[in-house]
Write a protein that holds these residues in place. Sequence first.
Motif, PDB file in Angstrom:
ATOM      1  N   UNK B 173      28.926  24.020  50.801  1.00 56.95           N
ATOM      2  CA  UNK B 173      29.391  24.580  49.538  1.00 56.95           C
ATOM      3  C   UNK B 173      30.732  25.244  49.824  1.00 56.95           C
ATOM      4  N   UNK B 174      31.741  24.881  49.062  1.00 55.20           N
ATOM      5  CA  UNK B 174      33.061  25.473  49.255  1.00 55.20           C
ATOM      6  C   UNK B 174      33.127  26.802  48.511  1.00 55.20           C
ATOM      7  N   UNK B 175      33.552  27.832  49.228  1.00 55.45           N
ATOM      8  CA  UNK B 175      33.848  29.113  48.602  1.00 55.45           C
ATOM      9  C   UNK B 175      35.351  29.125  48.331  1.00 55.45           C
ATOM     10  N   UNK B 176      35.745  28.863  47.088  1.00 51.30           N
ATOM     11  CA  UNK B 176      37.181  28.724  46.810  1.00 51.30           C
ATOM     12  C   UNK B 176      37.892  30.083  46.873  1.00 51.30           C
ATOM     13  N   UNK B 177      39.210  30.029  46.908  1.00 51.66           N
ATOM     14  CA  UNK B 177      40.018  31.245  46.853  1.00 51.66           C
ATOM     15  C   UNK B 177      39.849  31.909  45.493  1.00 51.66           C
ATOM     16  N   UNK B 178      39.672  33.203  45.531  1.00 52.29           N
ATOM     17  CA  UNK B 178      39.560  33.929  44.262  1.00 52.29           C
ATOM     18  C   UNK B 178      40.898  33.891  43.533  1.00 52.29           C
ATOM     19  N   UNK B 179      40.895  33.517  42.259  1.00 49.62           N
ATOM     20  CA  UNK B 179      42.165  33.443  41.530  1.00 49.62           C
ATOM     21  C   UNK B 179      42.828  34.813  41.445  1.00 49.62           C
ATOM     22  N   UNK B 180      44.151  34.813  41.482  1.00 49.69           N
ATOM     23  CA  UNK B 180      44.878  36.076  41.339  1.00 49.69           C
ATOM     24  C   UNK B 180      44.754  36.571  39.914  1.00 49.69           C
ATOM     25  N   UNK B 181      44.886  37.861  39.761  1.00 49.07           N
ATOM     26  CA  UNK B 181      44.819  38.429  38.417  1.00 49.07           C
ATOM     27  C   UNK B 181      43.397  38.694  37.953  1.00 49.07           C
ATOM     28  N   UNK B 182      42.447  38.719  38.912  1.00 49.09           N
ATOM     29  CA  UNK B 182      41.057  38.945  38.514  1.00 49.09           C
ATOM     30  C   UNK B 182      40.504  40.219  39.155  1.00 49.09           C
ATOM     31  N   UNK B 183      41.417  41.113  39.575  1.00 50.95           N
ATOM     32  CA  UNK B 183      40.966  42.345  40.227  1.00 50.95           C
ATOM     33  C   UNK B 183      40.101  43.152  39.260  1.00 50.95           C
ATOM     34  N   UNK B 184      39.002  43.628  39.780  1.00 54.75           N
ATOM     35  CA  UNK B 184      38.142  44.480  38.966  1.00 54.75           C
ATOM     36  C   UNK B 184      37.226  43.726  38.007  1.00 54.75           C
ATOM     37  N   UNK B 185      37.286  42.401  38.041  1.00 55.12           N
ATOM     38  CA  UNK B 185      36.425  41.633  37.137  1.00 55.12           C
ATOM     39  C   UNK B 185      34.962  41.743  37.561  1.00 55.12           C
ATOM     40  N   UNK B 187      31.079  40.220  38.114  1.00 52.45           N
ATOM     41  CA  UNK B 187      30.591  38.927  38.616  1.00 52.45           C
ATOM     42  C   UNK B 187      30.433  37.919  37.481  1.00 52.45           C
ATOM     43  N   UNK B 188      29.977  38.392  36.332  1.00 53.06           N
ATOM     44  CA  UNK B 188      29.744  37.476  35.209  1.00 53.06           C
ATOM     45  C   UNK B 188      31.056  36.837  34.757  1.00 53.06           C
ATOM     46  N   UNK B 189      32.093  37.651  34.676  1.00 55.63           N
ATOM     47  CA  UNK B 189      33.390  37.099  34.252  1.00 55.63           C
ATOM     48  C   UNK B 189      33.941  36.164  35.317  1.00 55.63           C
ATOM     49  N   UNK B 190      33.795  36.569  36.581  1.00 62.32           N
ATOM     50  CA  UNK B 190      34.307  35.722  37.656  1.00 62.32           C
ATOM     51  C   UNK B 190      33.597  34.369  37.662  1.00 62.32           C
ATOM     52  N   UNK B 191      32.282  34.402  37.414  1.00 65.20           N
ATOM     53  CA  UNK B 191      31.502  33.159  37.491  1.00 65.20           C
ATOM     54  C   UNK B 191      32.016  32.124  36.497  1.00 65.20           C
ATOM     55  N   UNK B 192      32.588  32.609  35.397  1.00 63.32           N
ATOM     56  CA  UNK B 192      33.085  31.671  34.387  1.00 63.32           C
ATOM     57  C   UNK B 192      34.295  30.877  34.881  1.00 63.32           C
ATOM     58  N   UNK B 193      34.922  31.367  35.948  1.00 61.35           N
ATOM     59  CA  UNK B 193      36.088  30.663  36.489  1.00 61.35           C
ATOM     60  C   UNK B 193      35.697  29.589  37.501  1.00 61.35           C
ATOM     61  N   UNK B 194      34.445  29.642  37.964  1.00 56.14           N
ATOM     62  CA  UNK B 194      34.033  28.773  39.070  1.00 56.14           C
ATOM     63  C   UNK B 194      33.517  27.444  38.533  1.00 56.14           C
TER      64      UNK B 194
END
Lengths: 117, 213
Positions: B173-185, B187-194
């Motif tokens: 499973x690839x753990x991709x680079x976290x997108x910039x501009x998502x500081x403080x997001x 987990x639920x919001x971050x998951x929508x980017x994956x």
Amino acid sequence: MADPTLELEGAAALPRSNGEPVFSAPWQSRAFGMAMALSEQGAFEWEDFRVRLIAEIADAEAAVGGPEGIEDEDGSLYYSRWLAALSAVLAERDVVASPELAGREEEFRTGVRREVY
Amino acid sequence: MSLDHDHVHAEHGHPWSPPSELEARVRALESLLIEKGRATPEAIDAIIGKYETEIGPLLGAGVVARAWADEEFRRRLLDDADAVLGELELSGFEAEHVKVVECTPSEHHIVVCTLCSCYPWALLGLPPGWYKSPAYRARAVSEPRAVMAEFGLVLEDGVRVTVWDSSADIRYLVLPLRPEGTEGWSEERLAELVTRDSMIGVSRPLEPEAAAA
């Protein structure tokens, strides 16, 4: 178009969770998808498959002394009956003959063949 | 083109293990239907995708988002994914091991199964049709950068690419680079980017702007 899976009721109803069909292994979803795809393209009438599936499940229940004898937590038994019904319907219509299927199955089982396509 | 610092990782080999009787029958039926022109893998995929929502990229996306948000979780996930996924009850589908490989600014990972279609489906749902295609399985190894470019992912020349060959024993499973501009997001919001594709390594996660839409 109406959802044909909703016509499957009682013992023939799909294993579901929160209303959605669930598969506990990829082979179950492939068996499901093949039946739906072939029915959609007119290889057989959904009703013919449905009747056959009900008969296959009834046979499986009879073999263990009735519905209460069925243990099928992961849906393997259900989808094995699904596969039997699909194979039977396709054999009756000369889409895939039984000996041909058995021969190919043996090739996969022994590793002579490993690629689906 | 293949840059000489790209490499293929397959030290775990790819032993063949016999399929169960039902698996063999399903594969036999599908292969015959395809040969006879009665079905295509894509049509079957499309139908399954329409119905199947219970197991899907959501599970994997949740794991990735948590790794982004929780440093301790990330370390443990990279160190022993089986243990972590076991605690989350995400590993019970098959006797398989999962290894998580982490992208960094200087290294990118892409997953393939060169011999068949081994795939961490408990985390990512059903494999997309292209993952199983002979073209992807061959080209992900011979020209991974070209394949990624077709998915819209163009890596800088300095980024090293590692190709991981999945097997019946171990899936990646690839753990991709976290997108910039998502500081403080959250987990639920971050998951929508994956996305599923970003966890196979053929594309990046969505940008924050895309998720806000």
